[in-house]
Scaffold this motif. Sequence first.
Motif, PDB file in Angstrom:
ATOM      1  N   ASP A   1       0.869  -1.174   0.000  1.00 51.11           N
ATOM      2  CA  ASP A   1       0.000   0.000   0.000  1.00 51.11           C
ATOM      3  C   ASP A   1       0.906   1.223   0.000  1.00 51.11           C
ATOM      4  O   ASP A   1       1.814   1.324   0.836  1.00 51.11           O
ATOM      5  CB  ASP A   1      -0.877   0.029   1.257  1.00 51.11           C
ATOM      6  CG  ASP A   1      -2.145  -0.802   1.095  1.00 51.11           C
ATOM      7  OD1 ASP A   1      -2.638  -0.896  -0.038  1.00 51.11           O
ATOM      8  OD2 ASP A   1      -2.614  -1.339   2.111  1.00 51.11           O
ATOM      9  N   VAL A   2       0.698   2.144  -0.912  1.00 56.51           N
ATOM     10  CA  VAL A   2       1.526   3.350  -0.996  1.00 56.51           C
ATOM     11  C   VAL A   2       0.637   4.564  -0.782  1.00 56.51           C
ATOM     12  O   VAL A   2      -0.117   4.940  -1.678  1.00 56.51           O
ATOM     13  CB  VAL A   2       2.244   3.453  -2.361  1.00 56.51           C
ATOM     14  CG1 VAL A   2       3.075   4.723  -2.425  1.00 56.51           C
ATOM     15  CG2 VAL A   2       3.133   2.229  -2.591  1.00 56.51           C
ATOM     16  N   PRO A   3       0.682   5.201   0.398  1.00 55.91           N
ATOM     17  CA  PRO A   3      -0.152   6.388   0.626  1.00 55.91           C
ATOM     18  C   PRO A   3       0.287   7.527  -0.293  1.00 55.91           C
ATOM     19  O   PRO A   3       1.438   7.985  -0.232  1.00 55.91           O
ATOM     20  CB  PRO A   3       0.134   6.733   2.100  1.00 55.91           C
ATOM     21  CG  PRO A   3       0.784   5.520   2.690  1.00 55.91           C
ATOM     22  CD  PRO A   3       1.500   4.849   1.575  1.00 55.91           C
ATOM     23  N   PHE A   4      -0.624   7.972  -1.145  1.00 51.25           N
ATOM     24  CA  PHE A   4      -0.233   8.971  -2.137  1.00 51.25           C
ATOM     25  C   PHE A   4       0.243  10.268  -1.491  1.00 51.25           C
ATOM     26  O   PHE A   4       1.113  10.962  -2.045  1.00 51.25           O
ATOM     27  CB  PHE A   4      -1.395   9.261  -3.093  1.00 51.25           C
ATOM     28  CG  PHE A   4      -1.027  10.266  -4.154  1.00 51.25           C
ATOM     29  CD1 PHE A   4      -0.132   9.928  -5.149  1.00 51.25           C
ATOM     30  CD2 PHE A   4      -1.549  11.554  -4.119  1.00 51.25           C
ATOM     31  CE1 PHE A   4       0.235  10.862  -6.117  1.00 51.25           C
ATOM     32  CE2 PHE A   4      -1.191  12.484  -5.078  1.00 51.25           C
ATOM     33  CZ  PHE A   4      -0.302  12.134  -6.088  1.00 51.25           C
ATOM     34  N   ALA A   5      -0.277  10.605  -0.336  1.00 49.36           N
ATOM     35  CA  ALA A   5       0.132  11.852   0.339  1.00 49.36           C
ATOM     36  C   ALA A   5       1.617  11.869   0.673  1.00 49.36           C
ATOM     37  O   ALA A   5       2.196  12.936   0.880  1.00 49.36           O
ATOM     38  CB  ALA A   5      -0.692  12.050   1.611  1.00 49.36           C
TER      39      ALA A   5
END
Length: 458
Positions: free
Chosen positions: A235-239
């Motif tokens: 999972d890569v948090p876009f923020a």
Amino acid sequence: MFQNSCLSVSPDASDAACLGALRVGLIGTGVVGSGTCQVLQRNAELIAQRAGRPIRLVMATARNLHKAAQVVGPGVALVSDPWVLVRHPGIDVVVEVMGGVGLAKDLVLEAIAQGKHVVTANKALLAEHGAEIFAAADACGVVVAYEAAVAVSIPIIKALREGLAANRIHELVGIVNGTSNFILTKMQDEGLSFAAAVRLATELGYAEADPSFDVEGIDAAHKTALLAANAFGADVPFARVHAQGITALDPWDMVCAEALGYRIKLLGIARQCADAIEVRVHPTLVPQAHWLAQVQGSMNGIWVSADAAGPTFHYGAGAGSQTTASAVVADLIDVARCGAAGDAGRAALRVPHRSVQPAALRRWPVMPIGQVTSRHYLRFELGGHPALEAEWPSWLQAHGVELQHMAQVTHPEQAHRKAWVGLTASMRGDDLTRALASLSEQTGGPAAAAVLRVEDLA
């Protein structure tokens, strides 16, 4: 027939003709939607042979139904309300190419809840809300396919999830925004200013009327987040993704970079470190001999380093109606092959949405850009500071900046302007920022006119 502004026939009316077919509902009949219709119509027989059954567009939704009718052709139901489409029992898979992250998200989640597969070209939607959407799809036993959201004609998602599935991916570096690459090519090869290159890109249809998402690096950051998710099973948090565009880039730096043996490209970089991942987009110096430096115009190129396969390079068109449609229809073929939606047995065997099965997903910390270590390019204009002209390398050394290469470059159009440029040893961005600030404060000299990262890719 439907009651809300419906043209043509309903999917129910053509069920007999479509027996065994994958029934498709299309949200959006613009550039990508029209290309998708054309490819489905032109290559219908070939697609059916490869999918094992026909793929039929049976319904579409658009604001202008009469205009949409010219796009989708006869025998396709047209509705103005997209909620009718996503809830209709006569549709197996929803193709979302409307864009945006508000209504599009709600429609995609409803389609999933209705047990329908989803194919989308919406990179912003998945980069910002992918974790929620993929979790919903896993729970419902349906597929969310998104090859067209990342590199258009390049099947990079399939390469990462399937072709390189046996590999540990070390790093992925790509040019994934055709608009910015076209602008940089014109600045580099023709000496155009940024503003002039943007005007040309707009005139030729490579840039939107408002090209902000492209030139500020946001579009590339969305795509790089999706690439990182597949490269590292995460999972890569876009923020947390660093995005810096090309709006402040000076063409003179392209001249200086070339004198040093480099070209400047807007790169999306995803790299796995010991306890974190780097996910970043910014203008970067690339060695002229590297494959990525040869990616010109609106083309895309992605370089992947893997432990077993070694380096692989993926190249193709970065924009266009038919090129994007190629990826959309390829996803539809995969959906047609994978069996009925909601089939739990088959769902367990499907290619996972982010390269690993849901239980194996990791939430890697994303390294802040200031902590990322790399070589750097520096440009100083020291006219009027004779002491610094002679001593600037030693001043930098005294402030903890080791220079591995330095040169003086004369401006190609203004002979009185000279730049002192250097390439540093590898160091953290924060450390360089502090050293340059201290140097300027203590010497009274000007701050560095340009600071860019360097990627010396193997």
